[in-house]
Design a protein around this motif. Sequence first.
Motif, PDB file in Angstrom:
ATOM      1  N   ARG A  27      62.792  86.713  66.689  1.00  0.00           N
ATOM      2  CA  ARG A  27      63.922  87.615  66.441  1.00  0.00           C
ATOM      3  C   ARG A  27      65.241  86.987  66.894  1.00  0.00           C
ATOM      4  O   ARG A  27      66.271  87.167  66.250  1.00  0.00           O
ATOM      5  CB  ARG A  27      63.670  88.960  67.120  1.00  0.00           C
ATOM      6  N   ALA A  28      65.213  86.231  67.984  1.00  0.00           N
ATOM      7  CA  ALA A  28      66.417  85.525  68.418  1.00  0.00           C
ATOM      8  C   ALA A  28      66.799  84.451  67.396  1.00  0.00           C
ATOM      9  O   ALA A  28      67.981  84.293  67.060  1.00  0.00           O
ATOM     10  CB  ALA A  28      66.193  84.893  69.792  1.00  0.00           C
ATOM     11  N   TRP A  29      65.795  83.714  66.894  1.00  0.00           N
ATOM     12  CA  TRP A  29      66.075  82.706  65.866  1.00  0.00           C
ATOM     13  C   TRP A  29      66.653  83.358  64.615  1.00  0.00           C
ATOM     14  O   TRP A  29      67.621  82.843  64.037  1.00  0.00           O
ATOM     15  CB  TRP A  29      64.781  81.961  65.519  1.00  0.00           C
ATOM     16  N   ASN A  30      66.092  84.474  64.218  1.00  0.00           N
ATOM     17  CA  ASN A  30      66.548  85.144  63.005  1.00  0.00           C
ATOM     18  C   ASN A  30      67.990  85.641  63.142  1.00  0.00           C
ATOM     19  O   ASN A  30      68.762  85.620  62.177  1.00  0.00           O
ATOM     20  CB  ASN A  30      65.617  86.312  62.682  1.00  0.00           C
ATOM     21  N   THR A  31      68.347  86.063  64.349  1.00  0.00           N
ATOM     22  CA  THR A  31      69.695  86.598  64.589  1.00  0.00           C
ATOM     23  C   THR A  31      70.738  85.502  64.755  1.00  0.00           C
ATOM     24  O   THR A  31      71.820  85.553  64.153  1.00  0.00           O
ATOM     25  CB  THR A  31      69.689  87.499  65.833  1.00  0.00           C
ATOM     26  N   PHE A  32      70.411  84.495  65.570  1.00  0.00           N
ATOM     27  CA  PHE A  32      71.424  83.513  65.950  1.00  0.00           C
ATOM     28  C   PHE A  32      71.390  82.231  65.119  1.00  0.00           C
ATOM     29  O   PHE A  32      72.368  81.483  65.112  1.00  0.00           O
ATOM     30  CB  PHE A  32      71.285  83.165  67.439  1.00  0.00           C
ATOM     31  N   ILE A  33      70.280  81.970  64.441  1.00  0.00           N
ATOM     32  CA  ILE A  33      70.161  80.740  63.654  1.00  0.00           C
ATOM     33  C   ILE A  33      70.072  81.049  62.162  1.00  0.00           C
ATOM     34  O   ILE A  33      70.905  80.607  61.366  1.00  0.00           O
ATOM     35  CB  ILE A  33      68.932  79.922  64.085  1.00  0.00           C
ATOM     36  N   MET A  68      69.274  74.804  65.983  1.00  0.00           N
ATOM     37  CA  MET A  68      68.012  75.082  66.666  1.00  0.00           C
ATOM     38  C   MET A  68      67.872  74.223  67.913  1.00  0.00           C
ATOM     39  O   MET A  68      67.442  74.705  68.975  1.00  0.00           O
ATOM     40  CB  MET A  68      66.836  74.869  65.715  1.00  0.00           C
ATOM     41  N   LEU A  69      68.217  72.944  67.806  1.00  0.00           N
ATOM     42  CA  LEU A  69      68.161  72.068  68.969  1.00  0.00           C
ATOM     43  C   LEU A  69      69.114  72.551  70.060  1.00  0.00           C
ATOM     44  O   LEU A  69      68.782  72.532  71.246  1.00  0.00           O
ATOM     45  CB  LEU A  69      68.510  70.640  68.559  1.00  0.00           C
ATOM     46  N   ALA A  70      70.292  72.989  69.658  1.00  0.00           N
ATOM     47  CA  ALA A  70      71.278  73.450  70.636  1.00  0.00           C
ATOM     48  C   ALA A  70      70.820  74.700  71.370  1.00  0.00           C
ATOM     49  O   ALA A  70      71.192  74.918  72.536  1.00  0.00           O
ATOM     50  CB  ALA A  70      72.615  73.716  69.940  1.00  0.00           C
ATOM     51  N   HIS A  71      70.005  75.529  70.705  1.00  0.00           N
ATOM     52  CA  HIS A  71      69.539  76.772  71.318  1.00  0.00           C
ATOM     53  C   HIS A  71      68.093  76.675  71.818  1.00  0.00           C
ATOM     54  O   HIS A  71      67.461  77.686  72.123  1.00  0.00           O
ATOM     55  CB  HIS A  71      69.655  77.925  70.315  1.00  0.00           C
ATOM     56  N   SER A  72      67.578  75.450  71.889  1.00  0.00           N
ATOM     57  CA  SER A  72      66.236  75.189  72.451  1.00  0.00           C
ATOM     58  C   SER A  72      65.101  75.788  71.629  1.00  0.00           C
ATOM     59  O   SER A  72      64.053  76.130  72.178  1.00  0.00           O
ATOM     60  CB  SER A  72      66.149  75.696  73.910  1.00  0.00           C
ATOM     61  N   PHE A  73      65.297  75.932  70.324  1.00  0.00           N
ATOM     62  CA  PHE A  73      64.187  76.264  69.429  1.00  0.00           C
ATOM     63  C   PHE A  73      63.579  74.953  68.935  1.00  0.00           C
ATOM     64  O   PHE A  73      64.289  73.947  68.785  1.00  0.00           O
ATOM     65  CB  PHE A  73      64.678  77.077  68.227  1.00  0.00           C
TER      66      PHE A  73
END
Length: 231
Positions: A105-111, A153-158
Amino acid sequence: MPTPTPTPTAAQVVTVCFAPGEDADWFAASEKVNDLLEANGTPARRYHVRHRRLIGWLTRFFGYYLLDAARRFGAVTRAAGGRKSRLDLTGTAARAAHHAGLRWRAWNTFINATTRPARPWEDHLAHHLADPTTVTWAEARRRFEQQPQVLAMLAHSFDPYELSVYRAGEAAYVGLHWRIALVGDALITTDGRLLMPASASAADRLRFLNEACSYVRALRPDARLCAVAIA
């Protein structure tokens, strides 16, 4: 020597299964991993420990039938393995599913909502494998990682190498990770067979995980498991 890739092609956590009555200590698990994978490892405390409703207030302080148990305030909370009936496999899967859902859900919102869709690593790897002289492994990786969505994604540690699973939806992503929590990246059966994905693709990983989880589910309650982390 083949160039290593940052994708999950090599086992990182191996689950070793022991038949009821078989020697199931850490040494035995290490031997099996070394024989089949030619690797050394350390115990991986991945499993939550099951405490029964009525007698759990007492047994929670004893580490019998467990391997490399961890304690909190004297009570056993996690273990690298042990008798299947003492491991809280349902709780282990549920916690992994919860955290995976939060990540998706964090990936879907912020990425996903803020960047253009990127081509997944599998596409770039396929180009490299089709013509390795023109598209080297380093070039394939560079093309993949220079995409804005991958950089975000790399910047947000995904993990960008899981992009294809993220894009498959929350249910697929959560399903992948609760299965990984139970069996890891490879599984050694009680009769010495090695189960692992045929490739690093998400589809092959899910096929392996479905087979491995079904195998663990079918084991008797007095069978034993041991999770081994290898480099």
